[in-house]
Design a protein around this motif. Structure first.
Motif, PDB file in Angstrom:
ATOM      1  N   GLY A   1       0.934  -1.218  -0.043  1.00 27.19           N
ATOM      2  CA  GLY A   1       0.083   0.148  -0.165  1.00 27.19           C
ATOM      3  C   GLY A   1       0.849   1.187  -0.077  1.00 27.19           C
ATOM      4  N   VAL A   2       2.183   1.314  -0.182  1.00 24.60           N
ATOM      5  CA  VAL A   2       2.970   2.463   0.021  1.00 24.60           C
ATOM      6  C   VAL A   2       3.723   2.374  -1.576  1.00 24.60           C
ATOM      7  CG1 VAL A   2       5.115   3.521   0.791  1.00 24.60           C
ATOM      8  CG2 VAL A   2       3.528   2.004   2.185  1.00 24.60           C
ATOM      9  N   TYR A   3       3.616   3.697  -2.177  1.00 24.09           N
ATOM     10  CA  TYR A   3       3.929   3.883  -3.451  1.00 24.09           C
ATOM     11  C   TYR A   3       5.332   4.154  -3.216  1.00 24.09           C
ATOM     12  CZ  TYR A   3      -1.096   4.384  -4.785  1.00 24.09           C
ATOM     13  OH  TYR A   3      -2.254   4.118  -4.922  1.00 24.09           O
ATOM     14  N   PHE A   4       5.938   3.686  -4.363  1.00 17.93           N
ATOM     15  CA  PHE A   4       7.699   3.974  -4.595  1.00 17.93           C
ATOM     16  C   PHE A   4       7.726   4.114  -5.983  1.00 17.93           C
ATOM     17  CE2 PHE A   4       7.548   1.201  -0.790  1.00 17.93           C
ATOM     18  CZ  PHE A   4       8.446   2.021   0.047  1.00 17.93           C
ATOM     19  N   VAL A   5       8.762   5.149  -6.377  1.00 19.01           N
ATOM     20  CA  VAL A   5       9.043   5.446  -7.658  1.00 19.01           C
ATOM     21  C   VAL A   5      10.264   4.638  -7.901  1.00 19.01           C
ATOM     22  CG1 VAL A   5       9.765   7.102  -9.465  1.00 19.01           C
ATOM     23  CG2 VAL A   5       8.186   7.593  -7.922  1.00 19.01           C
ATOM     24  N   ALA A   6      10.395   3.574  -8.731  1.00 18.32           N
ATOM     25  CA  ALA A   6      11.417   2.761  -9.040  1.00 18.32           C
ATOM     26  C   ALA A   6      11.720   2.710 -10.565  1.00 18.32           C
ATOM     27  CB  ALA A   6      11.303   1.599  -8.586  1.00 18.32           C
ATOM     28  N   ALA A   7      12.646   3.472 -11.069  1.00 18.57           N
ATOM     29  CA  ALA A   7      13.222   3.477 -12.381  1.00 18.57           C
ATOM     30  C   ALA A   7      14.490   3.324 -12.688  1.00 18.57           C
ATOM     31  CB  ALA A   7      12.563   4.786 -13.160  1.00 18.57           C
ATOM     32  N   GLU A   8      14.883   2.928 -13.560  1.00 17.02           N
ATOM     33  CA  GLU A   8      16.515   2.617 -13.916  1.00 17.02           C
ATOM     34  C   GLU A   8      16.798   3.878 -14.880  1.00 17.02           C
ATOM     35  OE1 GLU A   8      17.063  -1.327 -15.819  1.00 17.02           O
ATOM     36  OE2 GLU A   8      16.291  -2.274 -14.039  1.00 17.02           O
ATOM     37  N   LYS A   9      17.975   4.188 -14.962  1.00 14.94           N
ATOM     38  CA  LYS A   9      18.466   5.268 -15.599  1.00 14.94           C
ATOM     39  C   LYS A   9      18.042   5.204 -17.119  1.00 14.94           C
ATOM     40  CE  LYS A   9      22.651   8.263 -16.123  1.00 14.94           C
ATOM     41  NZ  LYS A   9      23.762   8.332 -15.708  1.00 14.94           N
ATOM     42  N   GLY A  10      17.991   3.946 -17.706  1.00 20.04           N
ATOM     43  CA  GLY A  10      18.042   3.488 -18.979  1.00 20.04           C
ATOM     44  C   GLY A  10      16.644   4.040 -19.439  1.00 20.04           C
ATOM     45  N   LEU A  11      15.622   3.722 -18.496  1.00 19.45           N
ATOM     46  CA  LEU A  11      14.217   3.741 -18.693  1.00 19.45           C
ATOM     47  C   LEU A  11      13.822   5.264 -18.742  1.00 19.45           C
ATOM     48  CD1 LEU A  11      11.110   2.699 -18.962  1.00 19.45           C
ATOM     49  CD2 LEU A  11      11.117   2.551 -16.370  1.00 19.45           C
ATOM     50  N   LEU A  12      14.664   5.785 -17.805  1.00 16.64           N
ATOM     51  CA  LEU A  12      14.328   7.539 -17.601  1.00 16.64           C
ATOM     52  C   LEU A  12      14.810   8.053 -18.993  1.00 16.64           C
ATOM     53  CD1 LEU A  12      15.132   8.237 -13.887  1.00 16.64           C
ATOM     54  CD2 LEU A  12      12.803   7.926 -15.080  1.00 16.64           C
ATOM     55  N   GLN A  13      15.917   7.590 -19.554  1.00 19.46           N
ATOM     56  CA  GLN A  13      16.223   8.488 -20.809  1.00 19.46           C
ATOM     57  C   GLN A  13      15.399   7.887 -21.861  1.00 19.46           C
ATOM     58  OE1 GLN A  13      20.343   6.533 -20.846  1.00 19.46           O
ATOM     59  NE2 GLN A  13      21.050   8.199 -19.578  1.00 19.46           N
ATOM     60  N   THR A  14      14.917   6.826 -21.728  1.00 20.73           N
ATOM     61  CA  THR A  14      14.188   6.184 -23.060  1.00 20.73           C
ATOM     62  C   THR A  14      12.772   7.308 -22.756  1.00 20.73           C
ATOM     63  OG1 THR A  14      14.755   4.104 -23.030  1.00 20.73           O
ATOM     64  CG2 THR A  14      12.655   4.490 -24.266  1.00 20.73           C
ATOM     65  N   LEU A  15      12.225   7.386 -21.716  1.00 16.62           N
ATOM     66  CA  LEU A  15      10.916   8.262 -21.517  1.00 16.62           C
ATOM     67  C   LEU A  15      11.266   9.858 -21.764  1.00 16.62           C
ATOM     68  CD1 LEU A  15       9.558   6.687 -18.364  1.00 16.62           C
ATOM     69  CD2 LEU A  15       8.757   6.498 -20.658  1.00 16.62           C
ATOM     70  N   ALA A  16      12.495  10.233 -21.566  1.00 16.70           N
ATOM     71  CA  ALA A  16      12.681  11.694 -22.027  1.00 16.70           C
ATOM     72  C   ALA A  16      12.970  11.715 -23.344  1.00 16.70           C
ATOM     73  CB  ALA A  16      14.160  12.104 -21.215  1.00 16.70           C
ATOM     74  N   LYS A  17      13.300  10.664 -24.143  1.00 20.79           N
ATOM     75  CA  LYS A  17      13.493  10.851 -25.574  1.00 20.79           C
ATOM     76  C   LYS A  17      11.990  10.667 -26.076  1.00 20.79           C
ATOM     77  CE  LYS A  17      18.100   9.254 -25.994  1.00 20.79           C
ATOM     78  NZ  LYS A  17      18.686   8.110 -26.377  1.00 20.79           N
ATOM     79  N   LYS A  18      11.095   9.952 -25.814  1.00 19.28           N
ATOM     80  CA  LYS A  18       9.802   9.668 -26.103  1.00 19.28           C
ATOM     81  C   LYS A  18       8.995  10.873 -25.935  1.00 19.28           C
ATOM     82  CE  LYS A  18       6.089   6.197 -25.977  1.00 19.28           C
ATOM     83  NZ  LYS A  18       5.814   4.728 -25.499  1.00 19.28           N
ATOM     84  N   TYR A  19       8.906  11.393 -24.612  1.00 19.18           N
ATOM     85  CA  TYR A  19       8.173  12.610 -24.207  1.00 19.18           C
ATOM     86  C   TYR A  19       9.136  13.807 -24.165  1.00 19.18           C
ATOM     87  CZ  TYR A  19       5.134   8.719 -23.607  1.00 19.18           C
ATOM     88  OH  TYR A  19       4.294   7.657 -23.634  1.00 19.18           O
ATOM     89  N   PRO A  20       9.516  14.474 -24.936  1.00 21.46           N
ATOM     90  CA  PRO A  20      10.323  15.576 -24.764  1.00 21.46           C
ATOM     91  C   PRO A  20       9.765  16.814 -24.219  1.00 21.46           C
ATOM     92  CG  PRO A  20      10.183  15.484 -27.040  1.00 21.46           C
ATOM     93  CD  PRO A  20       9.465  14.276 -26.443  1.00 21.46           C
ATOM     94  N   VAL A  21      10.449  17.883 -23.221  1.00 28.33           N
ATOM     95  CA  VAL A  21       9.732  18.881 -22.717  1.00 28.33           C
ATOM     96  C   VAL A  21       9.600  19.864 -23.895  1.00 28.33           C
ATOM     97  CG1 VAL A  21       9.816  20.533 -21.115  1.00 28.33           C
ATOM     98  CG2 VAL A  21      10.515  18.559 -20.361  1.00 28.33           C
TER      99      VAL A  21
END
Length: 96
Positions: free
Chosen positions: A32-52
Motif C-alpha cells: 500500500g506504499v507507493y515507490f518510484v522505481a526507475a532505471e536510468k535507461g528507462l528514464l532516458q528512453t522516456l525523456a526521448k519519447k516525451y520531450p519537454v
C-alpha cells in the motif's frame, strides 16, 4: 520526496501523478506504499519519447484585466437578493 510533495509543488492532483507514474511503468506499490522505481535507461528512453515542450503562447493575443466584483451587481451575492414579501408569508405557514 512524496507524491503529496510533488502535488504541492506542481499543483497537479496526487491521483493524476499516481496514474501517470503508473502508466509510465515507474511506480511500484508495496504493502500500500507507493515507490518510484526507475532505471536510468528507462528514464532516458522516456525523456526521448516525451520531450519537454516550451509553451506556445502568442503574447499579442493575451488581454488582461483585473477581476472586480460589484456586490450590488453580482447575481450570486446574498446582498443582491431582495426579500420576497409573498415568499416570507408562505414559508412559516406550511401551506402550498
Amino acid at each position: 520526496m512524496s507524491i503529496m510533495d510533488i502535488s504541492k509543488i506542481t499543483s497537479i492532483m496526487a491521483e493524476d501523478i499516481v496514474f501517470t507514474l503508473n502508466q509510465l511503468g515507474i511506480l511500484k506499490i508495496i504493502s500500500g506504499v507507493y515507490f518510484v522505481a526507475a532505471e536510468k535507461g528507462l528514464l532516458q528512453t522516456l525523456a526521448k519519447k516525451y520531450p519537454v515542450k516550451e509553451p506556445r503562447v502568442d503574447a499579442s493575443k493575451l488581454h488582461w484585466s483585473p477581476f472586480v466584483t460589484d456586490v450590488k451587481r453580482d447575481k450570486f451575492s446574498i446582498h443582491s437578493k431582495k426579500p420576497s414579501v409573498e415568499g416570507d408569508e408562505m414559508r412559516g405557514s406550511g401551506g402550498f
